[in-house]
Design a protein around this motif. Sequence first.
Motif, PDB file in Angstrom:
ATOM      1  N   HIS A   1       0.834  -1.215   0.000  1.00  0.00           N
ATOM      2  CA  HIS A   1       0.000   0.000   0.000  1.00  0.00           C
ATOM      3  C   HIS A   1       0.858   1.250   0.000  1.00  0.00           C
ATOM      4  O   HIS A   1       1.909   1.296   0.636  1.00  0.00           O
ATOM      5  CB  HIS A   1      -0.999  -0.005   1.155  1.00  0.00           C
ATOM      6  CG  HIS A   1      -0.394   0.030   2.531  1.00  0.00           C
ATOM      7  ND1 HIS A   1      -0.133   1.211   3.192  1.00  0.00           N
ATOM      8  CD2 HIS A   1       0.015  -0.959   3.367  1.00  0.00           C
ATOM      9  CE1 HIS A   1       0.384   0.936   4.387  1.00  0.00           C
ATOM     10  NE2 HIS A   1       0.493  -0.361   4.516  1.00  0.00           N
TER      11      HIS A   1
ATOM     12  N   ASP B   1       6.378   1.591   6.619  1.00  0.00           N
ATOM     13  CA  ASP B   1       4.984   1.151   6.418  1.00  0.00           C
ATOM     14  C   ASP B   1       4.281   2.072   5.453  1.00  0.00           C
ATOM     15  O   ASP B   1       3.693   3.048   5.871  1.00  0.00           O
ATOM     16  CB  ASP B   1       4.279   1.121   7.776  1.00  0.00           C
ATOM     17  CG  ASP B   1       2.852   0.618   7.677  1.00  0.00           C
ATOM     18  OD1 ASP B   1       2.483   0.032   6.643  1.00  0.00           O
ATOM     19  OD2 ASP B   1       2.091   0.841   8.641  1.00  0.00           O
ATOM     20  N   ASP B   2       4.278   1.864   4.138  1.00  0.00           N
ATOM     21  CA  ASP B   2       4.779   0.622   3.566  1.00  0.00           C
ATOM     22  C   ASP B   2       5.639   0.946   2.343  1.00  0.00           C
ATOM     23  O   ASP B   2       5.957   0.072   1.550  1.00  0.00           O
ATOM     24  CB  ASP B   2       3.553  -0.248   3.223  1.00  0.00           C
ATOM     25  CG  ASP B   2       3.885  -1.601   2.623  1.00  0.00           C
ATOM     26  OD1 ASP B   2       4.884  -2.201   3.059  1.00  0.00           O
ATOM     27  OD2 ASP B   2       3.174  -2.026   1.710  1.00  0.00           O
TER      28      ASP B   2
ATOM     29  N   GLU C   1      -5.168   1.276   2.792  1.00  0.00           N
ATOM     30  CA  GLU C   1      -4.939   0.247   3.815  1.00  0.00           C
ATOM     31  C   GLU C   1      -5.014   0.848   5.210  1.00  0.00           C
ATOM     32  O   GLU C   1      -5.558   0.240   6.133  1.00  0.00           O
ATOM     33  CB  GLU C   1      -3.566  -0.413   3.602  1.00  0.00           C
ATOM     34  CG  GLU C   1      -3.361  -1.694   4.411  1.00  0.00           C
ATOM     35  CD  GLU C   1      -2.848  -1.479   5.822  1.00  0.00           C
ATOM     36  OE1 GLU C   1      -2.971  -2.396   6.641  1.00  0.00           O
ATOM     37  OE2 GLU C   1      -2.346  -0.377   6.130  1.00  0.00           O
ATOM     38  N   GLU C   2      -4.483   2.055   5.355  1.00  0.00           N
ATOM     39  CA  GLU C   2      -4.401   2.658   6.694  1.00  0.00           C
ATOM     40  C   GLU C   2      -5.752   3.125   7.226  1.00  0.00           C
ATOM     41  O   GLU C   2      -5.863   3.542   8.372  1.00  0.00           O
ATOM     42  CB  GLU C   2      -3.400   3.828   6.699  1.00  0.00           C
ATOM     43  CG  GLU C   2      -1.965   3.444   6.322  1.00  0.00           C
ATOM     44  CD  GLU C   2      -1.259   2.540   7.330  1.00  0.00           C
ATOM     45  OE1 GLU C   2      -1.906   2.090   8.293  1.00  0.00           O
ATOM     46  OE2 GLU C   2      -0.056   2.285   7.134  1.00  0.00           O
TER      47      GLU C   2
ATOM     48  N   ASP D   1       3.777  -5.895   2.857  1.00  0.00           N
ATOM     49  CA  ASP D   1       3.430  -5.046   3.998  1.00  0.00           C
ATOM     50  C   ASP D   1       3.625  -5.884   5.251  1.00  0.00           C
ATOM     51  O   ASP D   1       2.690  -6.468   5.763  1.00  0.00           O
ATOM     52  CB  ASP D   1       1.965  -4.594   3.872  1.00  0.00           C
ATOM     53  CG  ASP D   1       1.573  -3.614   4.961  1.00  0.00           C
ATOM     54  OD1 ASP D   1       2.468  -2.991   5.554  1.00  0.00           O
ATOM     55  OD2 ASP D   1       0.357  -3.470   5.217  1.00  0.00           O
TER      56      ASP D   1
HETATM   57 ZN   LIG Z   1       1.105  -1.250   6.311  1.00  0.00          ZN
END
Ligand SMILES: [Zn+2]
Length: 458
Positions: free
Chosen positions: A86, A119-120, A153-154, A180
Amino acid sequence: MNAAERYLTDHQDRFVDELLDFLRIPSISALPAHAGDVARAAGWVAARLVSAGLEHVQVIPTAGHPVVIGDWLHAPGKPTVMIYGHFDVQPVDPLHLWSSPPFEPAVRDGRVYARGASDDKGNMLAPILAIEALLQAEGALPVNLRVCFEGQEEIGSPQIPAFVAEHRAQLACDVVISADGGQWSESEPIILLGLRGGCGVQIDIRGAATDLHSGMYGGVIQNPIHALTALLATMRAPDGRILVEGFTDAVRPLSEADRAAIAAVPFDEGEYRAAIDVPALFGEPGFTPYERGWVRPTLEINGIWGGFQGDGIKTVLPNEAHAKITCRLVPDQDPTQIVQLLIDHVQRHAPPGVTTTVTPLRFTARPYLMPADHWVNQEVSAVLRELYGREPYHIRAGGSIPICMVLLEHLGVYTASFGFGLEDEGAHAPDEFFRLSSFAFGQRAYVALLRRLGARTA
Ligand SMILES: [Zn+2]
């Protein structure tokens, strides 16, 4: 050294510059003001995939942030591998705790400091560079390859289930490798096998129409807060066992091999306690801390409110009380079924003299478990063994990564984690960083993994 490995070494300075470029894009998915930056990061990734040599690269809009896909499908008879990662990042506040601005990447002592470094963005760029090295230096990939990089994603990937369902054909593959993730330490590798699922309910208890005078009504009617605490006490025993009828019926028993694998993961109780400053560990009898945290379900009260909370006293008989409860679930518990068990339990134990309602929370994730002996885990283990010179720990994680279940449900494929972040790198926190050594190591590891997967026939 093979051609691809040499290519990685020769181009490492450029790759680091490109990582810094990527990190300058403030692609914070949670903040609407940064939606344009998330889109810009998607465009950056798409352009990078094209220059790496991938085909059919597309930025696909969703009702939220876009997804970037692409492929290279010229290895007949070989497995089709999809790489996932991501390009969105977490917010950066509190800003004053950063040693350098989060979107002005700074290299200090072999580490790049920026939001998203570990991340990431650093982790997801590594496989792209591995792909470039193989395509540019050797002219072909050892496997058929797809990529899927998302920008939400977050924030829990709200549009991803619909996206995957709608793009099944463009995502079809034999296995997913997630970039990830991380390793246990610089010298200890892991295989991540399982994730817990989750679900939750809110309990609301109402008594009289309004708060009342405790001198006039106290002792004559039920107090909703007492009713709530009595009800909650029926759900979990003082020793931590969950008492909701049927709650653990579907829990798959731990095999001796499962327990031995978990026991092999290093654990220092003193260090663990000191890190979070608790006087003692606590949990269900008969299980070790990792077992409790990884392979046993939980029921936790997350919030409880009601009544007077100001200074001094108020001799009041409150008319309502509330609690939010969430559970972490393990194979083969089903969140919908567990929510029903919670509702049944609350109704069965509803205290007299008040009205009790229970409502499901908008949080459901099914637990995920990949077989330890899955062919991809065998290849991932072999690569990690070669690179680290030791056997990886087989671990599970207590949280949820919903995409793993989404891909399993819609595409019928497992997701193996293959990332090189480390726990001290401050993901989601100020001064997030990524080791440039891990960045380069990850690229080589991906070349090695793709070569190994290519030795398999589809
Ligand atoms: Zn992540």
